[in-house]
Structures are given as structure tokens and as C-alpha cells.
Design a protein around this motif. Structure first.
Motif, PDB file in Angstrom:
ATOM      1  N   GLY A 273       0.820  -1.208   0.000  1.00 15.43           N
ATOM      2  CA  GLY A 273       0.000   0.000   0.000  1.00 15.43           C
ATOM      3  C   GLY A 273       0.853   1.257   0.000  1.00 15.43           C
ATOM      4  O   GLY A 273       0.550   2.237  -0.700  1.00 15.43           O
ATOM      5  N   TRP A 274       1.933   1.262   0.772  1.00 14.16           N
ATOM      6  CA  TRP A 274       2.852   2.391   0.760  1.00 14.16           C
ATOM      7  C   TRP A 274       3.436   2.601  -0.632  1.00 14.16           C
ATOM      8  O   TRP A 274       3.561   3.743  -1.097  1.00 14.16           O
ATOM      9  CB  TRP A 274       3.990   2.147   1.735  1.00 14.16           C
ATOM     10  N   GLU A 275       3.803   1.509  -1.280  1.00 14.60           N
ATOM     11  CA  GLU A 275       4.448   1.628  -2.591  1.00 14.60           C
ATOM     12  C   GLU A 275       3.459   2.073  -3.669  1.00 14.60           C
ATOM     13  O   GLU A 275       3.874   2.617  -4.699  1.00 14.60           O
ATOM     14  CB  GLU A 275       5.140   0.312  -2.945  1.00 14.60           C
ATOM     15  N   LYS A 276       2.176   1.854  -3.453  1.00 12.18           N
ATOM     16  CA  LYS A 276       1.171   2.407  -4.371  1.00 12.18           C
ATOM     17  C   LYS A 276       1.153   3.930  -4.297  1.00 12.18           C
ATOM     18  O   LYS A 276       0.943   4.618  -5.296  1.00 12.18           O
ATOM     19  CB  LYS A 276      -0.217   1.859  -4.043  1.00 12.18           C
ATOM     20  N   GLN A 277       1.411   4.463  -3.116  1.00 11.71           N
ATOM     21  CA  GLN A 277       1.271   5.897  -2.890  1.00 11.71           C
ATOM     22  C   GLN A 277       2.560   6.686  -3.107  1.00 11.71           C
ATOM     23  O   GLN A 277       2.522   7.869  -3.457  1.00 11.71           O
ATOM     24  CB  GLN A 277       0.785   6.135  -1.449  1.00 11.71           C
ATOM     25  N   ILE A 278       3.724   6.052  -2.926  1.00  9.68           N
ATOM     26  CA  ILE A 278       4.962   6.802  -2.721  1.00  9.68           C
ATOM     27  C   ILE A 278       5.307   7.752  -3.865  1.00  9.68           C
ATOM     28  O   ILE A 278       5.706   8.899  -3.636  1.00  9.68           O
ATOM     29  CB  ILE A 278       6.141   5.833  -2.414  1.00  9.68           C
ATOM     30  N   PHE A 279       5.158   7.335  -5.117  1.00  7.68           N
ATOM     31  CA  PHE A 279       5.556   8.207  -6.217  1.00  7.68           C
ATOM     32  C   PHE A 279       4.456   9.196  -6.611  1.00  7.68           C
ATOM     33  O   PHE A 279       4.621   9.976  -7.541  1.00  7.68           O
ATOM     34  CB  PHE A 279       6.028   7.391  -7.423  1.00  7.68           C
ATOM     35  N   ARG A 280       3.345   9.176  -5.864  1.00  4.74           N
ATOM     36  CA  ARG A 280       2.335  10.215  -6.000  1.00  4.74           C
ATOM     37  C   ARG A 280       2.567  11.360  -5.026  1.00  4.74           C
ATOM     38  O   ARG A 280       1.908  12.389  -5.113  1.00  4.74           O
ATOM     39  CB  ARG A 280       0.941   9.618  -5.779  1.00  4.74           C
ATOM     40  N   GLU A 281       3.487  11.177  -4.081  1.00 13.77           N
ATOM     41  CA  GLU A 281       3.769  12.208  -3.090  1.00 13.77           C
ATOM     42  C   GLU A 281       4.436  13.415  -3.755  1.00 13.77           C
ATOM     43  O   GLU A 281       5.429  13.257  -4.475  1.00 13.77           O
ATOM     44  CB  GLU A 281       4.677  11.663  -1.994  1.00 13.77           C
ATOM     45  N   PRO A 282       3.924  14.626  -3.517  1.00 11.90           N
ATOM     46  CA  PRO A 282       4.520  15.818  -4.153  1.00 11.90           C
ATOM     47  C   PRO A 282       6.007  15.979  -3.865  1.00 11.90           C
ATOM     48  O   PRO A 282       6.764  16.392  -4.752  1.00 11.90           O
ATOM     49  CB  PRO A 282       3.697  16.971  -3.552  1.00 11.90           C
ATOM     50  N   ASP A 283       6.449  15.651  -2.634  1.00  8.90           N
ATOM     51  CA  ASP A 283       7.866  15.842  -2.331  1.00  8.90           C
ATOM     52  C   ASP A 283       8.745  14.823  -3.041  1.00  8.90           C
ATOM     53  O   ASP A 283       9.904  15.123  -3.390  1.00  8.90           O
ATOM     54  CB  ASP A 283       8.124  15.831  -0.825  1.00  8.90           C
ATOM     55  N   ILE A 284       8.207  13.636  -3.308  1.00 12.34           N
ATOM     56  CA  ILE A 284       8.970  12.653  -4.077  1.00 12.34           C
ATOM     57  C   ILE A 284       9.071  13.095  -5.531  1.00 12.34           C
ATOM     58  O   ILE A 284      10.144  13.026  -6.158  1.00 12.34           O
ATOM     59  CB  ILE A 284       8.324  11.261  -3.974  1.00 12.34           C
ATOM     60  N   ARG A 285       7.965  13.577  -6.083  1.00  6.68           N
ATOM     61  CA  ARG A 285       8.004  14.095  -7.462  1.00  6.68           C
ATOM     62  C   ARG A 285       8.964  15.283  -7.543  1.00  6.68           C
ATOM     63  O   ARG A 285       9.708  15.425  -8.525  1.00  6.68           O
ATOM     64  CB  ARG A 285       6.605  14.514  -7.919  1.00  6.68           C
ATOM     65  N   GLN A 286       8.965  16.123  -6.523  1.00  4.81           N
ATOM     66  CA  GLN A 286       9.861  17.271  -6.523  1.00  4.81           C
ATOM     67  C   GLN A 286      11.317  16.832  -6.404  1.00  4.81           C
ATOM     68  O   GLN A 286      12.218  17.473  -6.990  1.00  4.81           O
ATOM     69  CB  GLN A 286       9.516  18.227  -5.380  1.00  4.81           C
TER      70      GLN A 286
END
Length: 310
Positions: A273-286
Motif C-alpha cells: 500500500g505504501w508503494e502504491k502511494q509513494i511516487f504520487r507524493e509531491p515531495d517525491i516528485r519534486q
């Protein structure tokens, strides 16, 4: 000769020697409906740039049908020879009589890589891998690459690997393959540093076969670590991204919705579930932007291979 430096896959693709190129990859498409929903969403919105299907699994057809209707997505074949979960098992797409060395006593794939490495016959591995690729093609998938579930083909447990037969198939079908050219032992590396020389030798073999491979392969631990939280996982991902090197790196994750279906068999559902969300996080994209990392897909590597310019 002392100053010789192997050309990276990134340079072969036409990028500069300092360019950091990243494939964000979702493994285990086809494992179950919960995984299919998550991976399909992430491919649709561009959160991940590639995925691969486990053809022996019960939900592979749903995943392949989804891909057949979306020719633009980069999806490959997740060559599968192990079946790790006790309540949910799968076996060869070949007839079991044709693949006895690939089976456990219940006629499923072995649960662990060591057992597979010790007992598998290379000819039967090649035949089963061909069947998995052919099954994908028959279901309308146009695979962009091949990779391997649990690393069973790499010989990581016993040193007995099956990569020559895999390279032969990848050359035949025009599929680049998930194999890192460089193993450094840095954080996130998917192979131990003592395999660096073997990686160089296998990279040279792949090159002779005309099969395009990666420069680096990275990930974070598959299972939730002791005292790990989503916030610490997010910080680890930022650190991993900051360490991406020039060339082509694949970072693979295992996203899923956390549902009753997943909870029924999976040993670490929360991490998916974490890995579904992680690359949607704005700070990760940034972080990707701040680090100057360019996200690419497997299709570029396949075009390079099929053009014969690897």
C-alpha cells in the motif's frame, strides 16, 4: 586500456554521459485483482513508467487485457519460476509433464529461489519462459521487455544462473532484459557487491547477443522493516533517488490496494500500500525534479535493441 570505460546504456540511447535516467517500474502485475487495480492506475496517470505481468498467475489475463487496450503503456513479461505465498500458489503455464524440474511435490513452482536454482533444468527453464512470452503475445500484449520474479534466474542463492537461455529468448523476441551492468554495493542496489565481476561478464555476454540491459537496478526492502513507518520509508526513497547515478537505472516497487484479497495471502501487505502511494507524493516528485532525474520507459531500450545499436 587502463582508462577504458564501458559505454552506459544511457549513452547508447543518445543521452549525455552525465544524464540520470530512471525507469519507475511496478512488478507483479497480474498477481491478483488488487495489484491490477493499483498498477493500472499508476500506469494510466504516469506515476510509474513501466510494469511487468506474472503470466502464471490467476489474474494475468485481466492485466494483459488491460494492456492490450492501451498499446502505449510499457509492460513486459515478469518471467516467473517461484511461488512464494503459502495460501496462493501457481505453477508453469507449460504442461507439468514437460517441466518436472520446475515443480515442487504439489506441482507448483518452488517457494524459494534456492530450491529452483538447484533443481531446474536449463532446457525446461527456456521452454517455460518461451511459453510465458508466447502466452502474453496470444493475449494481445506487445511486451517491451522481460524481467524476473524474485531474481530466480540470476543465481543469487547458489551461483547457478540461467541467463544464457534467457538472453537467447530476449534476442529472439526483441526484448531488453532487467540486468544491471554495474553492481556497486551502494544503498538500494539489488545485488551484493561481490557479484560486480559476474555482472560485468554477463553484461558483455548480453551485448554479444544484442540484448539491451540496464546500467543499475535499485529497490528498497520488499517487506516492512522493524519500526519502519511510512514517513521513514518516504525519507529512504528520497535518499535512494538522490543516489541515482548517470546512466539508466530501474527502480522497482510492488504496489497494490490493501484489500481483503491481498490480506488473505500476502506476508507484507501494508508495504504494498505504501508503494502504491509513494511516487504520487509531491515531495517525491519534486525530488526527481531537484535531482535532475529524467523518467523514461522500457520502450526506448527496446527500440535501441531492435535497431541493433546497443
Amino acid at each position: 586500456m587502463a582508462n577504458y570505460r564501458a559505454r552506459t546504456t544511457g549513452e547508447a540511447l543518445g543521452y549525455g554521459s552525465g544524464e540520470r535516467l530512471l525507469i519507475i517500474h511496478a512488478d507483479d502485475f497480474g498477481l491478483c485483482h488488487s495489484v491490477n487495480q493499483a498498477v493500472g492506475e499508476l500506469l494510466d496517470d504516469g506515476t510509474v513508467s513501466g510494469a511487468s505481468i506474472m503470466m502464471p498467475c490467476s489474474w494475468a489475463k485481466e492485466a494483459a487485457d488491460w494492456c492490450a487496450a492501451r498499446k502505449e503503456v510499457d509492460v513486459g513479461v515478469h518471467l516467473t519460476f517461484t511461488s512464494e505465498w503459502e495460501p496462493y500458489r501457481w505453477g508453469p503455464v507449460s504442461h507439468t509433464e514437460a517441466a518436472p524440474s520446475l515443480l515442487d511435490p504439489q506441482n507448483y513452482f518452488p517457494r524459494d529461489c534456492r530450491t529452483f536454482e538447484l533443481q531446474a533444468d536449463p532446457a525446461q527453464v527456456k521452454a517455460e519462459a518461451r511459453k510465458q512470452i508466447e502466452m502474453a503475445l496470444q493475449l494481445g500484449l506487445q511486451p517491451t521487455h522481460a524481467d524476473n520474479h524474485m531474481g530466480s534466474l540470476y543465481g543469487l542463492e547458489t551461483g547457478r544462473h540461467f541467463l544464457p537461455v534467457v538472453f537467447e529468448l530476449c534476442a529472439e523476441y526483441g526484448l531488453p532484459f532487467r540486468l544491471p551492468r554495474f553492481v556497486t554495493g551502494d544503498q538500494g542496489q539489488a545485488a551484493p557487491p561481490e557479484l560486480a565481476e559476474q555482472a560485468r561478464q554477463l553484461a558483455a555476454y548480453a551485448e554479444r547477443m544484442g540484448v539491451v540491459i540496464l546500467d543499475y537496478l535499485v529497490t528498497l526492502p520488499f517487506r516492512k522493516q522493524e519500526e519502519e513507518t511510512y514517513e521513514s520509508f518516504r525519507q529512504s526513497m528520497k535518499q535512494l533517488l538522490a543516489g541515482i547515478k548517470p546512466g539508466v537505472t530501474e527502480l522497482y516497487i510492488h504496489p497494490s490496494y490493501v484489500t481483503e484479497e491481498l490480506l488473505a495471502f500476502h506476508g507484507s501487505p501494508e508495504k504494498r500500500g505504501w508503494e502504491k502511494q509513494i511516487f504520487r507524493e509531491p515531495d517525491i516528485r519534486q525530488t526527481l525534479v531537484d535531482e535532475g532525474i529524467r523518467v523514461i520507459g522500457w520502450r526506448e531500450l527496446q527500440q535501441l535493441q531492435r535497431a541493433g545499436k546497443a
